[in-house]
Enzyme design. Structure first.
Site, PDB file in Angstrom:
ATOM      1  N   GLY A  14       0.819  -1.209   0.000  1.00  0.00           N
ATOM      2  CA  GLY A  14       0.000   0.000   0.000  1.00  0.00           C
ATOM      3  C   GLY A  14       0.846   1.249   0.000  1.00  0.00           C
ATOM      4  N   SER A  16       1.457   3.406  -2.452  1.00  0.00           N
ATOM      5  CA  SER A  16       1.198   4.389  -3.495  1.00  0.00           C
ATOM      6  C   SER A  16       0.737   5.736  -2.960  1.00  0.00           C
ATOM      7  CB  SER A  16       0.152   3.855  -4.483  1.00  0.00           C
ATOM      8  OG  SER A  16      -1.071   3.578  -3.818  1.00  0.00           O
ATOM      9  N   ASN A  89       1.020  -2.770   5.309  1.00  0.00           N
ATOM     10  CA  ASN A  89       0.298  -1.500   5.435  1.00  0.00           C
ATOM     11  C   ASN A  89      -0.971  -1.453   4.583  1.00  0.00           C
ATOM     12  OD1 ASN A  89       0.078   1.560   5.924  1.00  0.00           O
ATOM     13  ND2 ASN A  89       0.341   1.458   3.701  1.00  0.00           N
ATOM     14  N   SER A 147      -4.881  -0.096  13.517  1.00  0.00           N
ATOM     15  CA  SER A 147      -5.629   1.148  13.711  1.00  0.00           C
ATOM     16  C   SER A 147      -6.156   1.172  15.140  1.00  0.00           C
ATOM     17  CB  SER A 147      -6.803   1.227  12.733  1.00  0.00           C
ATOM     18  OG  SER A 147      -7.711   2.244  13.109  1.00  0.00           O
ATOM     19  N   TYR A 160     -14.053  -3.922  10.155  1.00  0.00           N
ATOM     20  CA  TYR A 160     -12.674  -3.463   9.981  1.00  0.00           C
ATOM     21  C   TYR A 160     -11.912  -3.629  11.294  1.00  0.00           C
ATOM     22  CZ  TYR A 160      -8.785  -0.282   8.962  1.00  0.00           C
ATOM     23  OH  TYR A 160      -7.541   0.266   8.779  1.00  0.00           O
ATOM     24  N   LYS A 164      -8.529  -5.979  12.057  1.00  0.00           N
ATOM     25  CA  LYS A 164      -7.289  -5.465  12.636  1.00  0.00           C
ATOM     26  C   LYS A 164      -6.980  -6.141  13.977  1.00  0.00           C
ATOM     27  CE  LYS A 164      -5.910  -2.608   9.498  1.00  0.00           C
ATOM     28  NZ  LYS A 164      -4.683  -2.959   8.715  1.00  0.00           N
ATOM     29  N   ASN A 199      -6.111  11.698   2.946  1.00  0.00           N
ATOM     30  CA  ASN A 199      -7.298  11.706   3.811  1.00  0.00           C
ATOM     31  C   ASN A 199      -7.626  13.095   4.339  1.00  0.00           C
ATOM     32  OD1 ASN A 199      -5.440  12.201   5.822  1.00  0.00           O
ATOM     33  ND2 ASN A 199      -6.184  10.614   7.212  1.00  0.00           N
TER      34      ASN A 199
END
Length: 251
Positions: A14, A16, A89, A147, A160, A164, A199
């Site tokens: 991840g 990018s 990630n 997270s 989610y 995690k 974000n």
């Protein structure tokens, strides 16, 4: 402090944009060769690689696909002949990204199951792919990005958060398994809401709330989270393993 990263090969999934981009750049700044994985944003990943220079390799990665995980590991080995650090990630919300206005029990099984499977399987599959290399070399560092939602909770983040939290359990047991075969450490880093390049809208909307919860009175930015990730993935870290470390400004 010499972190002992120069010349080592680091995989950052991840990479990018957002936090992954800053993590990749931070490892490269210490002299590492960095494998940057992306899913859809190839041009963004190539831009990060251009920023880093000739010590970057861009590889597409499908989170949750075992063949794709093996392909990432194989690409790294063909490139430098080694894999020293894995930063898990990459993440996906899947169709649940737009489901936060629904009760969690109203989310179709296929939607939440696919999201949970992709996030758990993605980290586990890539860890499985690099583990034999680390065992053979008797050195390695695994840093799994989680997270604070896994610990603090949030309406709409039930699945989610479950994914995690599962990663925490996996990393803890993997630390014991891998630690028997050398200087191989596995940790989870748990950031709170962090300002990144991708974000801005979320940080602007919710930032004041989370900043008020932090002793330092503000959100961290991506570089402030990337620094601890690099330390956990470095040779300077000689004794932190099997831990979940919160990096959220104290919130």
């Amino acid at each position: 402090m010499d972190l002992g990263i120069a010349g080592r090969t680091v995989i950052v999934t991840g990479a990018s944009g957002g936090l992954g981009r800053r993590i990749a750049r931070a490892f490269a700044a210490e002299g590492a060769d960095v494998v940057l994985t992306y899913h859809g944003a190839q041009s963004e990943a190539e831009l990060v690689a251009k920023e880093i220079g000739d010590r970057a390799l861009v590889v597409r990665y499908q989170l949750g696909d075992a063949d794709s995980a093996r392909a990432v590991a194989d690409a790294a080995l063909r490139w430098t002949g080694r894999i020293d650090v894995l930063v898990n990630n990459a993440v996906t919300w899947g169709s649940l990204a737009s489901a936060q206005d629904r009760p969690f029990e109203a989310v179709p099984d296929d939607d939440w199951l696919s999201m949970v499977r992709a996030n758990i399987a993605g980290a586990v599959q890539l860890t499985r792919a690099v583990a034999p290399v680390m065992r053979e070399r008797r050195w390695g560092r695994l840093v799994h990005i989680s997270s604070t939602l896994a610990a603090d909770g949030l309406a709409g983040a039930e699945y989610y958060g479950a994914a995690k939290a599962a990663l925490h359990g996996f990393s803890r047991s993997a630390a014991f398994s891998l630690g028997r075969d050398g200087d191989i450490l596995s940790n989870v880093l748990m950031p709170g809401l962090t300002r990144t390049e991708t974000n801005t809208a979320i940080a602007d909307e919710h930032g004041d709330h989370y900043a008020a919860l932090a002793p330092i009175g503000r959100l961290l930015d991506a570089d402030e989270v990337a620094g601890p990730v690099v330390y956990l993935g470095s040779a300077a870290n000689t004794g932190i393993t099997g831990q979940v470390i919160t990096v959220s400004g104290g919130a």
